[in-house]
Design a protein around this motif. Structure first.
Motif, PDB file in Angstrom:
ATOM      1  N   ALA A   6       2.354 -29.561  25.523  1.00 32.73           N
ATOM      2  CA  ALA A   6       3.334 -29.842  24.361  1.00 32.73           C
ATOM      3  C   ALA A   6       3.427 -28.353  23.258  1.00 32.73           C
ATOM      4  O   ALA A   6       2.770 -27.486  23.428  1.00 32.73           O
ATOM      5  N   ILE A   7       4.343 -28.630  22.568  1.00 30.58           N
ATOM      6  CA  ILE A   7       4.925 -27.284  21.965  1.00 30.58           C
ATOM      7  C   ILE A   7       5.091 -27.592  20.429  1.00 30.58           C
ATOM      8  O   ILE A   7       5.796 -28.714  20.236  1.00 30.58           O
ATOM      9  N   GLU A   8       4.898 -26.876  19.532  1.00 25.11           N
ATOM     10  CA  GLU A   8       4.936 -26.948  18.148  1.00 25.11           C
ATOM     11  C   GLU A   8       5.060 -25.568  17.603  1.00 25.11           C
ATOM     12  O   GLU A   8       4.269 -24.952  17.346  1.00 25.11           O
ATOM     13  N   LYS A   9       6.355 -25.189  16.967  1.00 23.43           N
ATOM     14  CA  LYS A   9       6.475 -23.909  16.574  1.00 23.43           C
ATOM     15  C   LYS A   9       7.784 -23.877  15.694  1.00 23.43           C
ATOM     16  O   LYS A   9       8.777 -24.270  15.691  1.00 23.43           O
ATOM     17  N   ILE A  10       7.709 -22.639  14.631  1.00 22.72           N
ATOM     18  CA  ILE A  10       8.934 -22.142  13.869  1.00 22.72           C
ATOM     19  C   ILE A  10       9.788 -21.324  14.815  1.00 22.72           C
ATOM     20  O   ILE A  10       9.297 -20.271  15.510  1.00 22.72           O
ATOM     21  N   VAL A  11      11.150 -21.442  14.870  1.00 26.56           N
ATOM     22  CA  VAL A  11      11.738 -20.731  15.781  1.00 26.56           C
ATOM     23  C   VAL A  11      12.953 -20.060  14.844  1.00 26.56           C
ATOM     24  O   VAL A  11      13.412 -20.648  13.891  1.00 26.56           O
ATOM     25  N   ASN A  12      13.627 -18.862  15.365  1.00 24.21           N
ATOM     26  CA  ASN A  12      14.811 -18.220  14.697  1.00 24.21           C
ATOM     27  C   ASN A  12      16.035 -18.447  15.720  1.00 24.21           C
ATOM     28  O   ASN A  12      15.709 -17.651  16.863  1.00 24.21           O
ATOM     29  N   ILE A  13      16.977 -18.812  15.259  1.00 23.82           N
ATOM     30  CA  ILE A  13      18.074 -19.181  16.151  1.00 23.82           C
ATOM     31  C   ILE A  13      19.495 -18.293  15.728  1.00 23.82           C
ATOM     32  O   ILE A  13      19.892 -18.475  14.677  1.00 23.82           O
ATOM     33  N   PRO A  14      19.633 -17.222  16.427  1.00 24.95           N
ATOM     34  CA  PRO A  14      20.883 -16.218  16.045  1.00 24.95           C
ATOM     35  C   PRO A  14      22.262 -17.137  15.915  1.00 24.95           C
ATOM     36  O   PRO A  14      22.694 -17.585  17.102  1.00 24.95           O
ATOM     37  N   ASP A  15      23.033 -16.592  14.912  1.00 22.56           N
ATOM     38  CA  ASP A  15      24.541 -16.949  14.924  1.00 22.56           C
ATOM     39  C   ASP A  15      25.014 -15.845  14.208  1.00 22.56           C
ATOM     40  O   ASP A  15      25.229 -15.703  13.007  1.00 22.56           O
ATOM     41  N   GLY A  62      11.517 -34.622  22.412  1.00 23.85           N
ATOM     42  CA  GLY A  62      11.425 -33.470  21.487  1.00 23.85           C
ATOM     43  C   GLY A  62      12.304 -33.476  20.330  1.00 23.85           C
ATOM     44  O   GLY A  62      13.522 -34.285  20.349  1.00 23.85           O
ATOM     45  N   THR A  63      12.172 -32.547  19.252  1.00 17.57           N
ATOM     46  CA  THR A  63      12.934 -32.573  18.089  1.00 17.57           C
ATOM     47  C   THR A  63      12.894 -31.052  17.507  1.00 17.57           C
ATOM     48  O   THR A  63      12.289 -30.034  17.549  1.00 17.57           O
ATOM     49  N   LEU A  64      14.145 -30.818  16.948  1.00 26.37           N
ATOM     50  CA  LEU A  64      14.459 -29.390  16.565  1.00 26.37           C
ATOM     51  C   LEU A  64      14.976 -29.817  15.057  1.00 26.37           C
ATOM     52  O   LEU A  64      16.499 -30.054  15.020  1.00 26.37           O
ATOM     53  N   LEU A  65      14.508 -29.557  14.034  1.00 23.03           N
ATOM     54  CA  LEU A  65      15.101 -29.493  12.754  1.00 23.03           C
ATOM     55  C   LEU A  65      15.374 -28.230  12.287  1.00 23.03           C
ATOM     56  O   LEU A  65      14.280 -27.406  12.174  1.00 23.03           O
ATOM     57  N   LEU A  66      16.545 -28.105  11.883  1.00 22.40           N
ATOM     58  CA  LEU A  66      16.822 -26.496  11.441  1.00 22.40           C
ATOM     59  C   LEU A  66      18.042 -26.655  10.436  1.00 22.40           C
ATOM     60  O   LEU A  66      18.349 -27.674   9.998  1.00 22.40           O
ATOM     61  N   ASP A  67      17.881 -25.256   9.565  1.00 16.33           N
ATOM     62  CA  ASP A  67      18.638 -25.257   8.483  1.00 16.33           C
ATOM     63  C   ASP A  67      20.109 -24.704   9.247  1.00 16.33           C
ATOM     64  O   ASP A  67      19.976 -23.539   9.496  1.00 16.33           O
ATOM     65  N   LEU A  68      21.251 -25.136   9.047  1.00 13.31           N
ATOM     66  CA  LEU A  68      22.302 -24.645   9.602  1.00 13.31           C
ATOM     67  C   LEU A  68      22.914 -23.609   8.822  1.00 13.31           C
ATOM     68  O   LEU A  68      23.739 -22.654   8.893  1.00 13.31           O
ATOM     69  N   LEU A  69      22.574 -23.901   7.384  1.00 11.33           N
ATOM     70  CA  LEU A  69      23.072 -22.703   6.335  1.00 11.33           C
ATOM     71  C   LEU A  69      21.800 -21.922   5.815  1.00 11.33           C
ATOM     72  O   LEU A  69      20.709 -22.502   5.784  1.00 11.33           O
ATOM     73  N   THR A  70      22.008 -20.666   5.532  1.00 12.77           N
ATOM     74  CA  THR A  70      21.056 -19.812   5.016  1.00 12.77           C
ATOM     75  C   THR A  70      20.774 -20.300   3.422  1.00 12.77           C
ATOM     76  O   THR A  70      21.511 -21.198   2.900  1.00 12.77           O
ATOM     77  N   VAL A  71      19.808 -19.955   2.954  1.00 12.79           N
ATOM     78  CA  VAL A  71      19.392 -20.442   1.440  1.00 12.79           C
ATOM     79  C   VAL A  71      20.656 -19.789   0.412  1.00 12.79           C
ATOM     80  O   VAL A  71      21.087 -20.762  -0.341  1.00 12.79           O
ATOM     81  N   GLY A  72      21.257 -18.803   0.812  1.00 15.23           N
ATOM     82  CA  GLY A  72      22.149 -18.205  -0.128  1.00 15.23           C
ATOM     83  C   GLY A  72      23.607 -19.109   0.144  1.00 15.23           C
ATOM     84  O   GLY A  72      24.249 -19.417  -0.825  1.00 15.23           O
ATOM     85  N   GLU A  73      23.760 -19.290   1.441  1.00 14.80           N
ATOM     86  CA  GLU A  73      25.073 -19.985   1.688  1.00 14.80           C
ATOM     87  C   GLU A  73      25.133 -21.524   0.998  1.00 14.80           C
ATOM     88  O   GLU A  73      25.939 -22.138   0.751  1.00 14.80           O
ATOM     89  N   SER A  92      25.957 -22.653  18.818  1.00 12.52           N
ATOM     90  CA  SER A  92      24.780 -21.443  18.772  1.00 12.52           C
ATOM     91  C   SER A  92      23.422 -22.097  19.011  1.00 12.52           C
ATOM     92  O   SER A  92      22.737 -21.348  19.887  1.00 12.52           O
ATOM     93  N   THR A  93      22.970 -23.155  18.581  1.00 12.82           N
ATOM     94  CA  THR A  93      21.954 -23.894  18.553  1.00 12.82           C
ATOM     95  C   THR A  93      21.684 -24.454  20.053  1.00 12.82           C
ATOM     96  O   THR A  93      20.604 -24.061  20.603  1.00 12.82           O
ATOM     97  N   THR A  94      22.716 -24.980  20.311  1.00  9.44           N
ATOM     98  CA  THR A  94      22.544 -25.709  21.664  1.00  9.44           C
ATOM     99  C   THR A  94      22.599 -24.724  22.829  1.00  9.44           C
ATOM    100  O   THR A  94      21.980 -24.870  23.690  1.00  9.44           O
ATOM    101  N   LYS A  95      23.437 -23.574  22.722  1.00  6.50           N
ATOM    102  CA  LYS A  95      23.516 -22.371  23.538  1.00  6.50           C
ATOM    103  C   LYS A  95      21.924 -21.962  23.529  1.00  6.50           C
ATOM    104  O   LYS A  95      21.316 -21.467  24.802  1.00  6.50           O
ATOM    105  N   TRP A  96      21.454 -21.784  22.523  1.00  3.63           N
ATOM    106  CA  TRP A  96      20.115 -21.271  22.340  1.00  3.63           C
ATOM    107  C   TRP A  96      18.961 -22.093  23.189  1.00  3.63           C
ATOM    108  O   TRP A  96      18.257 -21.617  24.054  1.00  3.63           O
ATOM    109  N   LEU A  97      19.101 -23.315  23.113  1.00  2.79           N
ATOM    110  CA  LEU A  97      17.973 -24.233  23.591  1.00  2.79           C
ATOM    111  C   LEU A  97      18.357 -24.021  25.208  1.00  2.79           C
ATOM    112  O   LEU A  97      17.547 -24.393  25.757  1.00  2.79           O
ATOM    113  N   GLN A  98      19.636 -24.085  25.566  1.00  2.00           N
ATOM    114  CA  GLN A  98      19.917 -24.025  26.978  1.00  2.00           C
ATOM    115  C   GLN A  98      19.488 -22.701  27.661  1.00  2.00           C
ATOM    116  O   GLN A  98      19.236 -22.783  28.967  1.00  2.00           O
TER     117      GLN A  98
END
Length: 220
Positions: A6-15, A62-73, A92-98
């Protein structure tokens, strides 16, 4: 991914110059993962979406909950309704997962709420059969109108029975979608599904939909 782990972690996804922060959880043996596209003003910490995500994981997804906008945006109201930007972040998120060893063998589904549903549908229309299923909760699929006819992913639209305007918008969107589709109106629910039992209904309907379409052999 080793199916026994099983996997549980915080990830950073670039765009581009932006990094999106996400919470990734994958039960052992999962064959699918659901990306959550939150509505305007919400985030990966949304209690409602986290509840739904927990139910999905209890069904082996599996689940991926993420913020599509930065705090500033997210402080810019107009940015919250920039569906093209949100869809690009979903791409970008889908490409990252793939591309990740932990996730590249998993079938991908999208769960979108409010404006996030529009972003999910628009992205799925672009990616075609790369997206195995979509669920919209209280969504605004009308905001992705030019893309709806190109959606190929099995799509479930969930709307509150007391969310009159959104019901009509979903009915119009439903008629435009050419894929396998279903629309369920949850009796007594308003837009946020805060009434007792309504979010539980959403979670079970979503879990059944994703299990049906994500528990399949991933196409090569």
């Amino acid at each position: 991914m080793n199916k026994k782990e099983a996997i549980e972690k915080i990830v950073n996804i670039p765009d581009g110059q932006v990094n999106m922060i996400g919470s990734l959880e994958i039960p052992a043996g999962a064959t699918g993962i659901v990306v959550f596209a939150h509505g305007s003003g919400s985030s990966r910490h949304s209690p409602r979406n986290n509840y739904v995500a927990a139910i999905l994981r209890s069904h082996g997804l599996g689940t991926l909950l993420l913020d599509l906008l930065t705090v500033g945006e997210d402080t810019d109201y107009e940015m919250r309704f920039n569906i093209n930007l949100l869809a690009r972040r979903m791409l970008s998120t889908t490409k990252w997962l793939q591309e990740q060893d932990d996730t590249n063998r998993l079938n991908i589904g999208y769960f979108g709420a409010s404006t996030g549903a529009a972003a999910a549908l628009q992205t799925a229309a672009i990616l075609g059969d790369q997206i195995s299923a979509i669920v919209s909760r209280g969504g605004r699929p009308d905001l992705a109108w030019p893309y709806l006819k190109n959606v190929k992913s099995p799509t479930l639209l969930l709307v509150g029975g007391n969310d009159g305007v959104v019901i009509e918008l979903n009915k119009k969107a439903y008629n435009e979608i050419n894929a396998v589709k279903q629309m369920d109106v949850i009796p007594g629910a308003t837009h946020l599904f805060e009434e007792p039992g309504t979010l539980e209904t959403v979670a079970e309907l979503a879990a059944n939909w994703f299990v049906k379409y994500l528990f399949r052999h991933k196409p090569e």
